[in-house]
Design a protein around this motif. Structure first.
Motif, PDB file in Angstrom:
ATOM      1  N   GLU A 149       0.690  -1.170   0.026  1.00  0.00           N
ATOM      2  CA  GLU A 149      -0.011   0.082  -0.070  1.00  0.00           C
ATOM      3  C   GLU A 149       1.003   1.206   0.122  1.00  0.00           C
ATOM      4  N   LYS A 150       2.159   1.441   0.669  1.00  0.00           N
ATOM      5  CA  LYS A 150       2.784   2.253   0.825  1.00  0.00           C
ATOM      6  C   LYS A 150       3.426   2.712  -0.547  1.00  0.00           C
ATOM      7  N   ALA A 151       3.935   1.498  -1.322  1.00  0.00           N
ATOM      8  CA  ALA A 151       4.373   1.695  -2.573  1.00  0.00           C
ATOM      9  C   ALA A 151       3.863   2.248  -3.621  1.00  0.00           C
ATOM     10  N   ARG A 152       2.267   1.840  -3.450  1.00  0.00           N
ATOM     11  CA  ARG A 152       1.271   2.160  -4.563  1.00  0.00           C
ATOM     12  C   ARG A 152       0.911   3.641  -4.225  1.00  0.00           C
ATOM     13  N   ARG A 153       0.836   4.099  -2.992  1.00  0.00           N
ATOM     14  CA  ARG A 153       0.610   5.437  -2.682  1.00  0.00           C
ATOM     15  C   ARG A 153       1.787   6.350  -3.423  1.00  0.00           C
ATOM     16  N   ASP A 154       3.130   5.955  -3.158  1.00  0.00           N
ATOM     17  CA  ASP A 154       4.328   6.668  -3.715  1.00  0.00           C
ATOM     18  C   ASP A 154       4.151   6.800  -5.213  1.00  0.00           C
ATOM     19  N   TYR A 155       3.823   5.366  -5.794  1.00  0.00           N
ATOM     20  CA  TYR A 155       3.814   5.854  -7.270  1.00  0.00           C
ATOM     21  C   TYR A 155       2.504   6.617  -7.753  1.00  0.00           C
ATOM     22  N   LEU A 156       1.453   6.631  -6.914  1.00  0.00           N
ATOM     23  CA  LEU A 156       0.404   7.218  -7.513  1.00  0.00           C
ATOM     24  C   LEU A 156       0.689   8.978  -7.415  1.00  0.00           C
ATOM     25  N   ARG A 157       1.406   9.192  -6.216  1.00  0.00           N
ATOM     26  CA  ARG A 157       1.851  10.446  -5.849  1.00  0.00           C
ATOM     27  C   ARG A 157       2.836  11.036  -6.928  1.00  0.00           C
ATOM     28  N   LYS A 159       3.432   9.880  -9.981  1.00  0.00           N
ATOM     29  CA  LYS A 159       2.653  10.200 -11.154  1.00  0.00           C
ATOM     30  C   LYS A 159       2.154  11.397 -11.457  1.00  0.00           C
ATOM     31  N   GLU A 160       1.616  12.073 -10.338  1.00  0.00           N
ATOM     32  CA  GLU A 160       0.943  13.367 -10.673  1.00  0.00           C
ATOM     33  C   GLU A 160       1.965  14.157 -10.709  1.00  0.00           C
ATOM     34  N   ALA A 161       3.186  14.236  -9.867  1.00  0.00           N
ATOM     35  CA  ALA A 161       4.403  15.018 -10.081  1.00  0.00           C
ATOM     36  C   ALA A 161       4.958  14.989 -11.401  1.00  0.00           C
ATOM     37  N   PHE A 162       4.834  13.569 -12.047  1.00  0.00           N
ATOM     38  CA  PHE A 162       5.402  13.574 -13.697  1.00  0.00           C
ATOM     39  C   PHE A 162       4.627  14.341 -14.306  1.00  0.00           C
ATOM     40  N   SER A 164       2.986  16.944 -13.927  1.00  0.00           N
ATOM     41  CA  SER A 164       3.312  18.285 -13.660  1.00  0.00           C
ATOM     42  C   SER A 164       4.730  18.906 -14.135  1.00  0.00           C
ATOM     43  N   GLY A 165       5.522  17.856 -14.450  1.00  0.00           N
ATOM     44  CA  GLY A 165       6.904  18.147 -15.158  1.00  0.00           C
ATOM     45  C   GLY A 165       7.956  18.177 -13.898  1.00  0.00           C
ATOM     46  N   ILE A 166       7.532  17.787 -12.451  1.00  0.00           N
ATOM     47  CA  ILE A 166       8.512  17.890 -11.315  1.00  0.00           C
ATOM     48  C   ILE A 166       9.707  16.889 -11.418  1.00  0.00           C
ATOM     49  N   ILE A 167       9.489  15.575 -11.985  1.00  0.00           N
ATOM     50  CA  ILE A 167      10.237  14.691 -12.135  1.00  0.00           C
ATOM     51  C   ILE A 167      10.318  14.020 -13.599  1.00  0.00           C
ATOM     52  N   ALA A 168      11.522  13.181 -13.524  1.00  0.00           N
ATOM     53  CA  ALA A 168      11.695  12.639 -15.015  1.00  0.00           C
ATOM     54  C   ALA A 168      10.956  11.373 -14.997  1.00  0.00           C
ATOM     55  N   GLN A 169      10.636  10.744 -16.248  1.00  0.00           N
ATOM     56  CA  GLN A 169      10.133   9.553 -16.377  1.00  0.00           C
ATOM     57  C   GLN A 169      10.858   8.304 -15.866  1.00  0.00           C
ATOM     58  N   LEU A 172      10.086   8.143 -12.336  1.00  0.00           N
ATOM     59  CA  LEU A 172       8.722   7.446 -12.040  1.00  0.00           C
ATOM     60  C   LEU A 172       8.826   5.976 -12.459  1.00  0.00           C
ATOM     61  N   ALA A 173       9.531   5.654 -13.383  1.00  0.00           N
ATOM     62  CA  ALA A 173       9.536   4.117 -13.667  1.00  0.00           C
ATOM     63  C   ALA A 173       9.907   3.310 -12.304  1.00  0.00           C
ATOM     64  N   GLN A 174      10.932   3.843 -11.682  1.00  0.00           N
ATOM     65  CA  GLN A 174      11.645   3.197 -10.471  1.00  0.00           C
ATOM     66  C   GLN A 174      10.493   2.973  -9.605  1.00  0.00           C
ATOM     67  N   TYR A 175       9.371   3.842  -9.386  1.00  0.00           N
ATOM     68  CA  TYR A 175       8.574   3.937  -8.310  1.00  0.00           C
ATOM     69  C   TYR A 175       7.511   2.825  -8.679  1.00  0.00           C
ATOM     70  N   GLU A 176       7.310   2.615  -9.969  1.00  0.00           N
ATOM     71  CA  GLU A 176       6.435   1.843 -10.758  1.00  0.00           C
ATOM     72  C   GLU A 176       6.957   0.321 -10.267  1.00  0.00           C
ATOM     73  N   ALA A 177       8.250   0.169 -10.426  1.00  0.00           N
ATOM     74  CA  ALA A 177       9.036  -1.333 -10.278  1.00  0.00           C
ATOM     75  C   ALA A 177       8.951  -1.440  -8.904  1.00  0.00           C
ATOM     76  N   ASP A 178       8.933  -0.613  -7.788  1.00  0.00           N
ATOM     77  CA  ASP A 178       8.927  -0.890  -6.550  1.00  0.00           C
ATOM     78  C   ASP A 178       7.738  -1.168  -6.079  1.00  0.00           C
ATOM     79  N   MET A 179       6.581  -0.700  -6.800  1.00  0.00           N
ATOM     80  CA  MET A 179       5.377  -1.063  -6.346  1.00  0.00           C
ATOM     81  C   MET A 179       4.726  -2.458  -6.761  1.00  0.00           C
ATOM     82  N   ASN A 180       5.408  -2.712  -7.891  1.00  0.00           N
ATOM     83  CA  ASN A 180       5.169  -4.012  -8.652  1.00  0.00           C
ATOM     84  C   ASN A 180       5.783  -5.331  -7.833  1.00  0.00           C
TER      85      ASN A 180
END
Length: 413
Positions: A149-157, A159-162, A164-169, A172-180
């Motif tokens: 659940e923590k990894a999922r929340r981090d990924y969704l957060r 994703k919104e930052a991406f 808005s152009g705040i973080i690089a793709q 974001l891919a690393q957060y998605e990998a952690d969630m998986n």
């Protein structure tokens, strides 16, 4: 008629008037000369004499006179030699199997004791885990679900930052990998929960059975052999994973620690004799069953004898009722390897160490030369020469200390 009587004089002699003391002195002088010739001179000429290697020794005197020095020699000969390899060791089990548990349990019953003979499937001990595997599995699932659940929340957060152009793709891919990865771990925990009544002992030994009694588990023997050690007791409360509740051994053998120099010599199936301190007058015929393919290194836990390798030998005809064997009996083993070799008397070998040495030879001009040789074994006063010496090269057997390279010598053929 008058006769004149003339008294003739006594004949003169150089011995007249000589006393008995004179003859005594002469006898003592002759005796001393004989002793000098018969005893002292041969001793002076002997290679065992203390003077032999000195500046006043017999070789030195002959060398100064440019005379030949008499030496004792021999020619090398082909002989059957025996290379002997000996190694210390002790009786031990070829394989020892530890009985471990990985969950909190109470030991309710112990059915065997040290030294008991066992067969595959024999009941060793019984555990009551009181539902501990299920509780632990549930806690693990809860922990993995929280991580997911923590990894999922981090990924969704992020994703919104991406967006808005705040973080690089890539971030974001690393957060998605952690969630998986967290989802995979949760799935594993849920699967373990469904199998919580199956002890990991079953996976290790293949003989642990979960009975209809619920939380009780029977631990059965995985091998034929003997109980080496029992390190638990009925009523012991084990609070977590524990190794070595019990250990089992299969076959008693002689385990020898052999010097690494003979790693290429000893082979499986080689015959040997084993001598045990417990039976000092009885050698046991034995055969090599197993050879460890590594050398023990000093400082390592397995280096009982550094720079050796283990050889396991099966003793033939034992143990019996009259000749029982016990783990830990010590002794040594002996391997004999016959071979043909060029051999010389041991006393011809000088400055030998590490299967290398020097011999003094006589060349075609009857002058001495020093030669480096290698050797492999010795037997009955003879040394097997591996290299450095030919069959027709005569070697000096004694007095080498007083001789020098280049000396002119004579010898009996």
């Amino acid at each position: 008629m008058v006769r004149l009587l003339v008294k003739s004089p006594k004949p003169l002699s150089i011995l007249s008037g000589v006393s008995g003391w004179f003859w005594l002195y002469v006898g003592l002088i002759l005796l001393g000369a004989y002793l000098l010739y018969a005893a002292i001179v041969p001793t002076y000429k002997s290679p065992n004499s203390r003077l032999w290697s000195s500046a006043m020794g017999y070789p030195a005197m002959l060398r100064k006179m440019n005379a030949e020095i008499p030496v004792e020699t021999a020619l090398p000969s082909q002989r059957e030699m025996v290379k002997t390899v000996s190694a210390a060791g002790e009786i031990g089990f070829l394989h020892e199997v530890p009985i471990n548990i990985e969950v909190a349990s109470i030991v309710t019953d112990v059915y065997v004791e040290s030294g008991a003979k066992i067969k595959v499937g024999d009941l060793l001990l019984r555990l009551d885990n009181g539902g501990s595997p299920t509780r632990l599995a549930r806690l693990d699932v809860e922990d993995k679900r929280n991580a997911y659940e923590k990894a999922r929340r981090d990924y969704l957060r992020e994703k919104e930052a991406f967006k808005s152009g705040i973080i690089a793709q890539t971030d974001l891919a690393q957060y998605e990998a952690d969630m998986n990865q967290a989802r995979i771990e949760l799935n594993k925990a849920q699967e373990s929960l469904s199998q919580s009544f199956e002890s990991r002992s079953k996976n290790i030994f293949g003989d642990a059975k979960q009975s209809s009694r619920g939380a009780k588990t029977d631990i059965l023997s995985p091998i034929d052999g003997e109980v080496v050690q029992v390190a638990t007791y009925a009523g012991e409360n084990i609070l977590g994973p524990k190794n070595g509740l019990m250990s089992l051994g299969d076959t008693l053998m002689f385990k020898a620690s052999v010097d690494q120099r003979y790693f290429s010599t000893i082979q499986a199936g080689n015959r040997a004799e084993v001598y045990l301190q417990a039976y000092p007058d009885k050698p046991f015929a034995a055969k090599v069953i197993k050879i460890d393919n590594f050398i023990a290194v000093a400082g390592k836990a397995d280096a009982t004898v550094p720079y050796t390798f283990n050889v396991w030998l099966e003793l033939e005809g034992v143990p019996t009722e009259s000749i029982p064997l016990a783990r830990g009996m010590n002794g040594y083993c002996r391997f004999d390897y016959p071979f043909q070799a060029l051999a010389i008397p041991e006393k011809a070998l000088l400055n030998y160490s590490g299967q290398r040495g020097v011999v003094m030879t006589v060349n075609a001009e009857r002058r001495l030369e020093l030669k480096q040789v290698t050797y492999s074994a010795s037997m009955d006063g003879m040394v097997a020469i591996s290299s450095g010496l030919g069959e027709r090269e005569r070697v000096v057997l004694s007095g080498q200390v007083g001789l020098q390279s280049g000396d002119k010598v004579k010898f009996e053929e």
